[in-house]
Design a protein around this motif. Structure first.
Motif, PDB file in Angstrom:
ATOM      1  N   LYS A  63       0.816  -1.222   0.000  1.00 59.95           N
ATOM      2  CA  LYS A  63       0.000   0.000   0.000  1.00 59.95           C
ATOM      3  C   LYS A  63       0.850   1.273   0.000  1.00 59.95           C
ATOM      4  CE  LYS A  63      -4.286  -1.784   1.425  1.00 59.95           C
ATOM      5  NZ  LYS A  63      -4.292  -2.426   0.116  1.00 59.95           N
ATOM      6  N   LYS A  64       2.060   1.134   0.522  1.00 60.47           N
ATOM      7  CA  LYS A  64       2.951   2.308   0.571  1.00 60.47           C
ATOM      8  C   LYS A  64       4.345   1.842   0.173  1.00 60.47           C
ATOM      9  CE  LYS A  64       3.090   5.420   4.200  1.00 60.47           C
ATOM     10  NZ  LYS A  64       3.685   5.930   5.489  1.00 60.47           N
ATOM     11  N   VAL A  65       4.846   2.362  -0.924  1.00 59.83           N
ATOM     12  CA  VAL A  65       6.137   1.869  -1.412  1.00 59.83           C
ATOM     13  C   VAL A  65       7.082   3.011  -1.774  1.00 59.83           C
ATOM     14  CG1 VAL A  65       5.242  -0.298  -2.357  1.00 59.83           C
ATOM     15  CG2 VAL A  65       5.270   1.744  -3.798  1.00 59.83           C
ATOM     16  N   LEU A  66       8.352   2.682  -1.725  1.00 64.78           N
ATOM     17  CA  LEU A  66       9.351   3.592  -2.259  1.00 64.78           C
ATOM     18  C   LEU A  66       9.928   2.948  -3.515  1.00 64.78           C
ATOM     19  CD1 LEU A  66      11.884   5.860  -0.662  1.00 64.78           C
ATOM     20  CD2 LEU A  66      12.667   4.313  -2.463  1.00 64.78           C
ATOM     21  N   LEU A  67       9.927   3.685  -4.588  1.00 62.23           N
ATOM     22  CA  LEU A  67      10.488   3.179  -5.845  1.00 62.23           C
ATOM     23  C   LEU A  67      11.827   3.862  -6.101  1.00 62.23           C
ATOM     24  CD1 LEU A  67      10.254   1.660  -8.596  1.00 62.23           C
ATOM     25  CD2 LEU A  67       9.053   3.678  -9.470  1.00 62.23           C
ATOM     26  N   LYS A  68      12.860   3.044  -6.215  1.00 57.66           N
ATOM     27  CA  LYS A  68      14.179   3.589  -6.580  1.00 57.66           C
ATOM     28  C   LYS A  68      14.355   3.427  -8.083  1.00 57.66           C
ATOM     29  CE  LYS A  68      18.452   4.561  -7.174  1.00 57.66           C
ATOM     30  NZ  LYS A  68      19.701   3.838  -7.118  1.00 57.66           N
ATOM     31  N   ILE A 110       4.091   5.118 -12.894  1.00 58.20           N
ATOM     32  CA  ILE A 110       3.926   5.636 -11.531  1.00 58.20           C
ATOM     33  C   ILE A 110       2.539   6.274 -11.386  1.00 58.20           C
ATOM     34  CG2 ILE A 110       4.786   7.351  -9.867  1.00 58.20           C
ATOM     35  CD1 ILE A 110       7.597   6.872 -11.239  1.00 58.20           C
ATOM     36  N   ALA A 111       2.136   7.044 -12.410  1.00 55.43           N
ATOM     37  CA  ALA A 111       0.826   7.712 -12.378  1.00 55.43           C
ATOM     38  C   ALA A 111      -0.283   6.673 -12.251  1.00 55.43           C
ATOM     39  CB  ALA A 111       0.638   8.541 -13.645  1.00 55.43           C
ATOM     40  N   ASP A 112      -0.145   5.589 -12.988  1.00 52.45           N
ATOM     41  CA  ASP A 112      -1.149   4.521 -12.975  1.00 52.45           C
ATOM     42  C   ASP A 112      -1.371   3.991 -11.556  1.00 52.45           C
ATOM     43  OD1 ASP A 112      -2.757   2.360 -13.918  1.00 52.45           O
ATOM     44  OD2 ASP A 112      -0.990   1.062 -13.866  1.00 52.45           O
ATOM     45  N   VAL A 113      -0.285   3.692 -10.843  1.00 52.54           N
ATOM     46  CA  VAL A 113      -0.470   3.125  -9.501  1.00 52.54           C
ATOM     47  C   VAL A 113      -0.858   4.208  -8.482  1.00 52.54           C
ATOM     48  CG1 VAL A 113       1.042   1.161  -9.946  1.00 52.54           C
ATOM     49  CG2 VAL A 113       1.979   3.176  -8.847  1.00 52.54           C
ATOM     50  N   ALA A 114      -0.332   5.431  -8.670  1.00 54.10           N
ATOM     51  CA  ALA A 114      -0.669   6.514  -7.732  1.00 54.10           C
ATOM     52  C   ALA A 114      -2.166   6.819  -7.811  1.00 54.10           C
ATOM     53  CB  ALA A 114       0.148   7.762  -8.043  1.00 54.10           C
ATOM     54  N   LYS A 115      -2.700   6.816  -9.037  1.00 50.63           N
ATOM     55  CA  LYS A 115      -4.126   7.150  -9.211  1.00 50.63           C
ATOM     56  C   LYS A 115      -5.030   6.054  -8.661  1.00 50.63           C
ATOM     57  CE  LYS A 115      -3.616  10.406 -13.010  1.00 50.63           C
ATOM     58  NZ  LYS A 115      -3.613  10.596 -14.467  1.00 50.63           N
ATOM     59  N   SER A 116      -4.485   4.831  -8.541  1.00 57.22           N
ATOM     60  CA  SER A 116      -5.349   3.787  -7.984  1.00 57.22           C
ATOM     61  C   SER A 116      -5.167   3.650  -6.472  1.00 57.22           C
ATOM     62  CB  SER A 116      -5.139   2.462  -8.715  1.00 57.22           C
ATOM     63  OG  SER A 116      -3.810   2.070  -8.609  1.00 57.22           O
ATOM     64  N   GLY A 117      -4.508   4.634  -5.856  1.00 58.64           N
ATOM     65  CA  GLY A 117      -4.525   4.702  -4.389  1.00 58.64           C
ATOM     66  C   GLY A 117      -3.293   4.204  -3.665  1.00 58.64           C
ATOM     67  N   THR A 118      -2.278   3.735  -4.384  1.00 59.93           N
ATOM     68  CA  THR A 118      -1.050   3.315  -3.705  1.00 59.93           C
ATOM     69  C   THR A 118      -0.251   4.569  -3.334  1.00 59.93           C
ATOM     70  OG1 THR A 118      -0.979   1.338  -5.084  1.00 59.93           O
ATOM     71  CG2 THR A 118       1.063   1.936  -3.963  1.00 59.93           C
ATOM     72  N   GLN A 119       0.234   4.623  -2.105  1.00 59.13           N
ATOM     73  CA  GLN A 119       1.112   5.739  -1.731  1.00 59.13           C
ATOM     74  C   GLN A 119       2.499   5.418  -2.284  1.00 59.13           C
ATOM     75  OE1 GLN A 119       1.114   7.041   2.356  1.00 59.13           O
ATOM     76  NE2 GLN A 119      -1.012   6.448   2.653  1.00 59.13           N
ATOM     77  N   ILE A 120       3.023   6.322  -3.090  1.00 57.23           N
ATOM     78  CA  ILE A 120       4.315   6.024  -3.723  1.00 57.23           C
ATOM     79  C   ILE A 120       5.251   7.227  -3.649  1.00 57.23           C
ATOM     80  CG2 ILE A 120       3.307   6.436  -6.044  1.00 57.23           C
ATOM     81  CD1 ILE A 120       5.336   4.227  -7.042  1.00 57.23           C
ATOM     82  N   CYS A 121       6.481   6.957  -3.227  1.00 61.14           N
ATOM     83  CA  CYS A 121       7.513   7.989  -3.218  1.00 61.14           C
ATOM     84  C   CYS A 121       8.698   7.457  -4.008  1.00 61.14           C
ATOM     85  CB  CYS A 121       7.898   8.384  -1.803  1.00 61.14           C
ATOM     86  SG  CYS A 121       8.285   7.020  -0.703  1.00 61.14           S
ATOM     87  N   LEU A 122       9.545   8.364  -4.467  1.00 63.07           N
ATOM     88  CA  LEU A 122      10.627   7.984  -5.366  1.00 63.07           C
ATOM     89  C   LEU A 122      11.978   8.488  -4.885  1.00 63.07           C
ATOM     90  CD1 LEU A 122       9.038   9.354  -8.689  1.00 63.07           C
ATOM     91  CD2 LEU A 122       8.672   7.109  -7.693  1.00 63.07           C
TER      92      LEU A 122
END
Ligand code: UDP
Length: 244
Positions: free
Chosen positions: A11-16, A42-54
């Motif tokens: 549900k909450k990920v960091l993408l390197k 990234i936009a695809d998963v962010a828009k479906s509610g996953t919290q994502i930081c890079l």
């Protein structure tokens, strides 16, 4: 009704994203088409509610170690490397915002005119509000890498996983581009990676993830739809954790 299996596993990920990925097939610099492709995933998963930081690397523009080897003082060369990550972060911010994703760049080296300073609690809040936070300038310290920065921020943000998007679909026993007999691992322990000296991330990053109990997932970000599949626990990747 939502199918439980289709729900994101993380549900909450960091993408390197390494600088090498952003270079695309060029030998140097930023390939905007590749940046756009990564941004779309990234936009695809962010828009479906996953919290994502890079955390974005800088090796496509400048690597401190190789310049230091050519005679420059290491710390100065590393600061230049950190500045390179800021350029990549701005390119990624631009690409994401073109797709209607709200973003914030936070820099470990204060640069008031172009990015927020890194403030942990503020970054957590941005994520809760559905913004994609892009961490720039690595850890802000020379002698470190953006892999370590990725591990550090993943721990600070309380992420469920550190995703390492590369140009290969996991960790192999040897370099699959050079050795045809190389095999891909589905799962490895942190200790396997450290003791076999597998080139996944640097040892400091692996050790920090082991201490924090955060799994590392290595996958190819070049394949379309791979980020979403990884979040759903599908597709091809190598997971590094402490599971037996
Ligand atoms: N760097 C640094 N401290 C950090 C992160 C990065 O000094 O916390 C410098 C270092 O010189 C490194 C460069 O920034 O070579 C680019 O980062 P990195 O090589 O990790 O990027 P990547 O390999 O992911 O493209």
């Amino acid at each position: 009704m939502t199918d439980a299996a289709a729900r994101p596993r993380f549900k909450k990920v960091l993408l390197k994203v390494s600088g090498e990925v952003l270079m695309g097939d060029q030998g140097y610099g930023i390939d905007m088409k590749t940046v756009d492709n990564v941004a779309a995933a990234i936009a695809d998963v962010a828009k479906s509610g996953t919290q994502i930081c890079l955390v974005i690397g800088g090796g496509n523009i400048f690597r401190g170690l190789s310049t230091a080897a050519a005679g420059m003082e290491r710390a100065s060369a590393d600061y230049m490397g950190m500045l390179a990550t800021v350029m990549n972060a701005l390119a990624m911010q631009n690409a994401l915002e073109k797709l209607g994703v709200y973003t914030r760049v936070q820099s470990a080296i204060p640069m008031a005119a172009i990015a927020e300073p890194y403030i942990r609690r503020r970054a957590v809040r941005h994520l809760e509000k559905g913004r994609v936070v892009i961490f720039a300038a690595g850890t802000g310290n020379p002698y470190f890498t953006t892999d370590t920065a990725a591990a550090l921020r993943a721990a600070e943000m309380g992420c469920d996983a550190l995703l390492k998007g590369t140009s290969v679909d996991g960790v192999y026993s040897a370099d699959p581009k050079k050795d045809k007999s190389a095999t891909r691992y589905d799962q490895l322990t942190y200790q396997d990676v450290l003791s076999r000296n597998l080139k996944v991330m640097d040892a400091a990053a692996i050790a920090l993830m082991r201490e924090s109990g955060i799994p590392i997932v290595v996958f190819s970000i070049r394949e379309e739809g791979s980020l979403r599949r990884v979040l759903n626990g599908e597709g091809t990747f190598t997971v590094i954790n402490d599971a037996a």
